[in-house]
Design a protein around this motif. Sequence first.
Motif, short mmCIF file in Angstrom:
data_model
loop_
_atom_site.label_atom_id
_atom_site.label_comp_id
_atom_site.label_asym_id
_atom_site.label_seq_id
_atom_site.Cartn_x
_atom_site.Cartn_y
_atom_site.Cartn_z
N HIS A 7 6.09 18.44 8.90
CA HIS A 7 5.33 18.66 10.14
C HIS A 7 6.21 19.21 11.25
N ASP A 8 7.27 19.89 10.86
CA ASP A 8 8.13 20.65 11.76
C ASP A 8 9.10 19.84 12.60
N TRP A 9 9.28 18.53 12.30
CA TRP A 9 10.38 17.83 12.95
C TRP A 9 11.67 18.31 12.30
N ALA A 10 12.70 18.46 13.09
CA ALA A 10 13.99 18.94 12.60
C ALA A 10 15.10 18.22 13.37
N PRO A 11 16.31 18.22 12.83
CA PRO A 11 17.41 17.63 13.58
C PRO A 11 17.54 18.29 14.96
N VAL A 12 18.00 17.52 15.91
CA VAL A 12 18.18 18.03 17.27
C VAL A 12 19.15 19.21 17.23
N ALA A 13 18.75 20.33 17.81
CA ALA A 13 19.55 21.56 17.74
C ALA A 13 20.87 21.43 18.48
N ALA A 14 20.86 20.75 19.59
CA ALA A 14 22.08 20.60 20.39
C ALA A 14 22.26 19.11 20.71
N PRO A 15 22.72 18.33 19.73
CA PRO A 15 22.83 16.89 19.98
C PRO A 15 23.74 16.54 21.15
N GLU A 16 24.67 17.42 21.44
CA GLU A 16 25.56 17.15 22.58
C GLU A 16 24.81 17.16 23.91
N ASN A 17 23.59 17.71 23.92
CA ASN A 17 22.77 17.72 25.13
C ASN A 17 21.82 16.53 25.20
N THR A 18 21.73 15.77 24.12
CA THR A 18 20.83 14.63 24.05
C THR A 18 21.63 13.36 24.30
N LEU A 19 21.24 12.62 25.32
CA LEU A 19 21.97 11.42 25.70
C LEU A 19 21.09 10.19 25.52
N VAL A 20 21.71 9.06 25.39
CA VAL A 20 21.01 7.79 25.29
C VAL A 20 21.71 6.78 26.17
N ARG A 21 20.93 5.90 26.78
CA ARG A 21 21.49 4.80 27.56
C ARG A 21 21.05 3.50 26.90
N TRP A 22 22.00 2.70 26.48
CA TRP A 22 21.72 1.41 25.88
C TRP A 22 21.96 0.31 26.90
N ARG A 23 21.12 -0.69 26.90
CA ARG A 23 21.40 -1.91 27.66
C ARG A 23 22.65 -2.51 27.02
N PRO A 24 23.61 -3.00 27.81
CA PRO A 24 24.88 -3.46 27.24
C PRO A 24 24.74 -4.44 26.07
N ASP A 25 23.81 -5.37 26.14
CA ASP A 25 23.68 -6.35 25.05
C ASP A 25 22.86 -5.83 23.89
N HIS B 296 0.82 -1.22 0.00
CA HIS B 296 0.00 0.00 0.00
C HIS B 296 0.86 1.27 0.00
N ARG B 297 2.15 1.12 -0.17
CA ARG B 297 3.03 2.29 -0.20
C ARG B 297 2.85 3.06 -1.49
N GLY B 298 3.23 4.35 -1.44
CA GLY B 298 3.13 5.19 -2.62
C GLY B 298 1.75 5.78 -2.83
N ARG B 299 0.88 5.65 -1.85
CA ARG B 299 -0.49 6.15 -1.96
C ARG B 299 -0.78 7.28 -0.96
N GLY B 300 0.27 7.78 -0.31
CA GLY B 300 0.10 8.89 0.63
C GLY B 300 -0.33 8.48 2.02
N LEU B 301 -0.30 7.18 2.32
CA LEU B 301 -0.75 6.73 3.64
C LEU B 301 0.15 7.23 4.77
N GLY B 302 1.45 7.26 4.53
CA GLY B 302 2.36 7.78 5.55
C GLY B 302 2.04 9.22 5.89
N THR C 6 12.07 13.96 4.98
CA THR C 6 11.17 14.85 4.24
C THR C 6 9.74 14.73 4.75
N LEU C 7 9.27 13.50 4.98
CA LEU C 7 7.92 13.28 5.49
C LEU C 7 7.73 14.00 6.82
N TYR C 8 8.65 13.84 7.73
CA TYR C 8 8.50 14.43 9.06
C TYR C 8 8.81 15.93 9.05
N GLY C 9 9.72 16.35 8.18
CA GLY C 9 10.04 17.77 8.07
C GLY C 9 8.84 18.62 7.71
#
Length: 143
Positions: free
Chosen positions: A121-139, A82-88, A116-119
Motif C-alpha cells: 500500500h505504498d509505505w516505504a522506509p523514510v527517505a531521509a531518516p536524518e530529517n526525522t526526529l523523535v522525542r522520548w520521555r526520559p523514563d 484468526h491470523r493467516g486468513r487475510g484479515l490484516g 511486506t503488508l504495508y509495502g
Amino acid sequence: MTAYEFSADPQRLDGDWIHSTLQQHSYWAQDRSRAVQDAANAGSRCFGMYDTATGRQVAFARLVTDGATFGWLADVIVDPDHRGRGLGKILVEGIVAEIDRLGLKRTLLVTNDAHTLYGRHDWAPVAAPENTLVRWRPDARPA
C-alpha cells in the motif's frame, strides 16, 4: 468458513478485547494501561474487523490524525486465533481507503515485521531518516 466485516464505527469497538489483545500479543503495548489505551483510542480514528457470525472483534488498528494533512497508523493487531486468513490485508485496505478519502499527504507507521503488508500500500522506509526526529520521555526511552 468464517466471514469477517471491516468497520470504522467506534461504537463497535470492544475496549476489553483491544486492551487484553495488545497486552498479550503485541511487542509494543504490553505495559500500556487500560486507561492509556482508552485515551489513545478516544483521540484516534479506530478500525476493527469483526466475525460476522458472532459480532466478536478479531482485529484492531487506530489512525492518529489531524484529519487533513498527517496520520500515524498504530496498534495494528489481529487476534492470533484468526491470523493467516487475510484479515490484516483487509484491515489495512480499509484504513488506506480512509487515508485516501481524507487526502492525508503523509502517514507514518513503525513495524518490526510487517514491511511486506504495508509495502503493498505504498509505505516505504523514510527517505531521509536524518530529517526525522523523535522525542522520548526520559523514563520511556528504549534501551
